[in-house]
Design a protein around this motif. Structure first.
Motif, PDB file in Angstrom:
ATOM      1  N   VAL A 159      47.432  51.252   7.442  1.00 51.55           N
ATOM      2  CA  VAL A 159      47.323  52.780   6.934  1.00 51.55           C
ATOM      3  C   VAL A 159      48.611  52.129   5.623  1.00 51.55           C
ATOM      4  CG1 VAL A 159      47.519  54.802   6.434  1.00 51.55           C
ATOM      5  CG2 VAL A 159      46.564  53.991   7.764  1.00 51.55           C
ATOM      6  N   ARG A 160      49.583  51.351   6.040  1.00 50.60           N
ATOM      7  CA  ARG A 160      50.900  51.447   5.342  1.00 50.60           C
ATOM      8  C   ARG A 160      50.223  50.476   3.911  1.00 50.60           C
ATOM      9  NH1 ARG A 160      56.826  49.271   7.028  1.00 50.60           N
ATOM     10  NH2 ARG A 160      58.131  49.334   4.623  1.00 50.60           N
ATOM     11  N   THR A 161      49.381  49.204   4.477  1.00 48.71           N
ATOM     12  CA  THR A 161      49.064  48.305   3.661  1.00 48.71           C
ATOM     13  C   THR A 161      48.188  48.834   2.801  1.00 48.71           C
ATOM     14  OG1 THR A 161      49.816  46.278   4.954  1.00 48.71           O
ATOM     15  CG2 THR A 161      48.738  46.444   3.707  1.00 48.71           C
ATOM     16  N   ALA A 162      47.563  49.891   2.676  1.00 53.97           N
ATOM     17  CA  ALA A 162      46.449  50.072   1.999  1.00 53.97           C
ATOM     18  C   ALA A 162      47.508  51.110   1.603  1.00 53.97           C
ATOM     19  CB  ALA A 162      45.416  51.424   3.169  1.00 53.97           C
ATOM     20  N   ASN A 163      48.092  51.471   2.065  1.00 52.08           N
ATOM     21  CA  ASN A 163      48.910  52.424   0.348  1.00 52.08           C
ATOM     22  C   ASN A 163      50.059  51.620  -0.285  1.00 52.08           C
ATOM     23  OD1 ASN A 163      52.330  53.629  -0.086  1.00 52.08           O
ATOM     24  ND2 ASN A 163      50.273  55.056  -0.585  1.00 52.08           N
ATOM     25  N   ALA A 164      50.507  50.523   0.260  1.00 56.32           N
ATOM     26  CA  ALA A 164      50.957  49.146  -0.705  1.00 56.32           C
ATOM     27  C   ALA A 164      50.419  49.306  -1.692  1.00 56.32           C
ATOM     28  CB  ALA A 164      51.380  48.186   0.200  1.00 56.32           C
ATOM     29  N   PHE A 165      48.883  48.814  -1.651  1.00 53.62           N
ATOM     30  CA  PHE A 165      47.743  47.844  -3.029  1.00 53.62           C
ATOM     31  C   PHE A 165      46.779  49.043  -3.273  1.00 53.62           C
ATOM     32  CE2 PHE A 165      47.925  44.045   0.478  1.00 53.62           C
ATOM     33  CZ  PHE A 165      48.625  43.586  -0.298  1.00 53.62           C
ATOM     34  N   LEU A 166      46.742  50.260  -2.544  1.00 56.65           N
ATOM     35  CA  LEU A 166      46.764  51.625  -3.766  1.00 56.65           C
ATOM     36  C   LEU A 166      45.080  51.428  -3.206  1.00 56.65           C
ATOM     37  CD1 LEU A 166      47.464  54.074  -4.823  1.00 56.65           C
ATOM     38  CD2 LEU A 166      47.103  53.283  -7.093  1.00 56.65           C
TER      39      LEU A 166
END
Length: 216
Positions: A79-86
């Motif tokens: 989820v954190r990575t998904a946020n980073a890549f928007l």
């Protein structure tokens, strides 16, 4: 600390507080007390709702989905990575509850949906305005190499649990499965690492990398 400041973020706002058009994005408590959140400088002192609304104006066209049958600790990191890549949205398939520690609060800025089964996820994707392909990421026999595949702009990347990988039900509804090349002795790489690689594969092809667009 020898390699940086003791505290993350910024202290209380210096000088007169923002006023006039555009000032509604600011949080009075953060202006008064400082903003120690893990956000890019663009969003310092902004309310959570204002940050989320601004992100919504420029989200990417890919979705991320994770099967959650064994309360995998990797989900928060994905989820954190998904946020980073928007990512447009994150989908949790299976158990509704998941360990949020690895998300580092980024789930508050990300649209997270729950689906009881992968079939429900596929049905939801069918309701979107534009066709969105469901692609499974797993090193399965017959999977196509991700390294030589061009991800479509509108896609949902589905990841299985750490260890067992994609469930049988997931494999049945995916338009295809794609593998990440490995050259060492280990059978598989960490699920959150695989998710980051797959998301970045989309970014390299479709994201706007010009200027400072990617810096937030």
């Amino acid at each position: 600390m020898p390699h940086g400041p003791v505290e993350v973020g910024v202290g209380p706002w210096s000088g007169s507080w923002p006023s006039g058009p555009g000032s509604e994005v600011y949080d009075a408590a953060l202006l008064a007390e400082g903003d120690r959140r893990n956000v890019v400088d663009r969003y310092r002192y902004w309310t959570m709702d204002a940050i989320r609304a601004d992100l919504d104006t420029r989200r990417h066209d890919f979705h991320v989905a994770i099967e959650n049958w064994q309360h995998d600790f990797n989900i928060g990191t994905i989820v954190r990575t998904a946020n980073a890549f928007l990512a447009a949205e994150v989908h949790i398939v299976g158990e509704r509850r998941w360990n949020r520690r690895g998300a580092m609060v980024t789930d508050r800025y990300q649209h997270v949906r729950h689906h009881p089964t992968v079939a429900d996820l596929a049905a939801y994707l069918d309701t979107l305005a534009e066709p969105t392909a469901l692609w499974g990421i797993d090193n399965l026999p017959g999977s196509q190499p991700l390294e030589t595949t061009v991800l479509p702009r509108r896609t949902c990347l589905l990841f299985g649990q750490e260890g067992p990988g994609l469930s049988d039900g997931a494999r049945e509804v995916c338009a295809g499965t794609f593998s990440i090349a490995q050259f060492g002795s280990t059978r598989s790489i960490n699920a959150s690492a695989a998710a980051a690689i797959a998301m970045h594969s989309w970014i390299r092809v479709h994201a706007d990398l010009g200027g400072d667009a990617w810096r937030g």
